[in-house]
Write an enzyme that holds these catalytic residues in place. Structure first.
Site, mmCIF file in Angstrom:
data_model
loop_
_atom_site.group_PDB
_atom_site.id
_atom_site.type_symbol
_atom_site.label_atom_id
_atom_site.label_comp_id
_atom_site.label_asym_id
_atom_site.label_seq_id
_atom_site.Cartn_x
_atom_site.Cartn_y
_atom_site.Cartn_z
ATOM 1 N N GLU A 31 -1.343 -8.752 -8.247
ATOM 2 C CA GLU A 31 0.013 -7.991 -7.316
ATOM 3 C C GLU A 31 0.286 -6.945 -7.975
ATOM 4 O O GLU A 31 -0.194 -7.389 -9.493
ATOM 5 C CB GLU A 31 0.559 -8.291 -6.573
ATOM 6 C CG GLU A 31 1.859 -9.363 -6.902
ATOM 7 C CD GLU A 31 3.118 -9.400 -5.885
ATOM 8 O OE1 GLU A 31 3.367 -8.848 -6.128
ATOM 9 O OE2 GLU A 31 3.140 -11.347 -6.411
ATOM 10 N N LYS A 163 11.126 -18.981 -4.187
ATOM 11 C CA LYS A 163 11.099 -18.954 -4.862
ATOM 12 C C LYS A 163 12.608 -19.745 -4.267
ATOM 13 O O LYS A 163 13.073 -19.725 -3.050
ATOM 14 C CB LYS A 163 12.358 -17.161 -5.128
ATOM 15 C CG LYS A 163 11.531 -16.400 -5.718
ATOM 16 C CD LYS A 163 11.289 -15.349 -6.050
ATOM 17 C CE LYS A 163 10.732 -15.357 -5.181
ATOM 18 N NZ LYS A 163 10.174 -13.391 -4.391
HETATM 19 N N1 PSU Z 1 7.948 -13.208 -6.601
HETATM 20 C C1 PSU Z 1 8.524 -12.674 -7.847
HETATM 21 N N2 PSU Z 1 8.765 -11.092 -8.553
HETATM 22 C C2 PSU Z 1 8.408 -10.568 -6.664
HETATM 23 C C3 PSU Z 1 7.790 -11.025 -6.037
HETATM 24 C C4 PSU Z 1 8.150 -12.371 -5.688
HETATM 25 O O1 PSU Z 1 8.702 -13.334 -8.707
HETATM 26 O O2 PSU Z 1 8.367 -9.358 -7.138
HETATM 27 C C5 PSU Z 1 7.483 -9.770 -5.119
HETATM 28 C C6 PSU Z 1 5.966 -9.879 -4.174
HETATM 29 O O3 PSU Z 1 5.680 -9.587 -4.125
HETATM 30 C C7 PSU Z 1 6.366 -11.000 -2.798
HETATM 31 C C8 PSU Z 1 7.424 -10.326 -2.225
HETATM 32 O O4 PSU Z 1 5.191 -10.376 -2.054
HETATM 33 O O5 PSU Z 1 8.097 -10.272 -3.426
HETATM 34 C C9 PSU Z 1 8.500 -10.720 -1.501
HETATM 35 O O6 PSU Z 1 9.290 -9.391 -0.454
HETATM 36 P P1 PSU Z 1 9.759 -9.881 0.557
HETATM 37 O O7 PSU Z 1 10.427 -11.112 0.925
HETATM 38 O O8 PSU Z 1 10.762 -8.314 1.070
HETATM 39 O O9 PSU Z 1 8.481 -9.290 1.592
#
Ligand code: PSU
Ligand code: MN
Length: 307
Positions: A31, A163
């Site tokens: 990603e 996380k």
């Molecule tokens: N975990 C990390 N760094 C990140 C993300 C997750 O350590 O940048 C990002 C990933 O791209 C994940 C996104 O898909 O955060 C999720 O965001 P949201 O909760 O807005 O869907």
């Protein structure tokens, strides 16, 4: 240009990725939100290169995904990675953002959800990242589209769990509802990103990449169309101190409320806040676990190609 049969929209594979897929050699999707919004500069650019190197060293071809100049791109040049890592005008692209960012011709970094979508269209089954999005804490109803993608797209996401900024138990319940297996590779407990986890169960434990590939292969050849989470704990020597992380998360969540941050801004804000309040220790852990996941994903991709 390698078009997906059900779609004629703009998707472009790099020559290297197209050749690997045509030759039937293993490819691992990566990603780009982690580069644009997940890690601070210059650590983000270094890490983007290091992740690709880890995939290569373990015998697979890396395919980093982004939206650039009106196209979905699978497999990026160094100059593309540089753009994503340094521009301050990069949109965080989840599933619902793909259309408008393509139409605008702007630069978009893909989340887990959007990367799964691009990987599936390109014919890639294994994807490595840090952690998946999920159900946020509290009663806001904020649920990441990463879960929607896992419930609808047949791609395996190799990650260090979710996380602890999220409501991890509810995230796991949600995955169960969606029919998404959580395969703990070398672990019985669901890892919580910066830590190896404590007491949340996985669906099944897998001994190694060979067994994980066998489970994935059986899942898809049975006709299931959902994705899978392959949960790999951070290597013990890089695990962060649980209490320090919990404390930083608590303060970060208070700051989110105080500043009225909502929606897609929450995850990047919390990551930056926690990095700041753990004096970078959490960033070292983040980088270490992503590199480990990239290596593990390459091994799974190799095994999937032989099963
Ligand atoms: N975990 C990390 N760094 C990140 C993300 C997750 O350590 O940048 C990002 C990933 O791209 C994940 C996104 O898909 O955060 C999720 O965001 P949201 O909760 O807005 O869907
Ligand atoms: Mn959200």
């Amino acid at each position: 240009m390698n078009d997906f049969p059900e779609s004629d929209g703009p998707i472009r594979l790099s020559d290297e990725v197209a050749e690997a897929l045509n030759a039937g050699t293993p490819v691992v999707a990566l990603e780009s939100t982690i580069i644009s919004h997940g890690l601070p500069h210059p650590r983000n650019l270094e890490t983007a290169h290091a992740i690709e190197a880890a995939v290569r060293e373990n015998g697979a071809t890396p395919a980093t995904v982004a939206l650039l100049d009106g196209e979905i791109r699978v497999g990026l040049e160094d100059s593309d990675l540089y753009r994503i890592a340094t521009s301050d005008d990069v949109s965080k692209v989840s599933l619902r953002d793909i259309g408008w960012v393509l139409a605008s011709g702007g630069t978009g970094a893909t989340t887990v959800a959007a990367t799964m979508f691009a990987a599936h269209r390109a014919g890639i089954r294994v994807f490595a990242t840090g952690g998946i999005g999920g159900v946020h804490r509290g009663d806001s109803g904020d649920v990441s589209a990463d879960l929607t993608a896992l419930g609808t797209l047949p791609v395996a996401v190799v990650c260090a769990g979710a996380k602890a900024i999220l409501d991890v138990p509810r995230t796991l319940e949600h995955l169960e509802t969606l029919g998404v297996p959580v395969i703990g590779q070398k672990t019985d407990v669901f890892p919580e990103f910066w830590t190896r986890g404590k007491d949340l169960p996985v669906t099944v434990r897998s001994r190694d990449a060979v067994e994980t590939a066998a489970i994935l292969s059986a899942h898809w050849s049975a006709g299931l169309t959902t994705g899978a989470v392959v949960a790999v704990p951070v290597p013990p020597e890089h695990e962060a101190d649980r209490r320090a992380v919990e404390e930083a998360i608590g303060l970060g969540l208070e700051a989110v409320d105080a500043r009225g941050i909502t929606g897609a801004g929450i995850t990047p804000f919390l990551l930056a806040h926690i990095a700041g309040s753990t004096t970078g220790a959490s960033i070292d852990t983040n980088v270490a676990l992503v590199l480990n996941n990239a290596a593990v994903a390459a091994k799974i991709a190799i095994e999937l190609n032989t099963t």
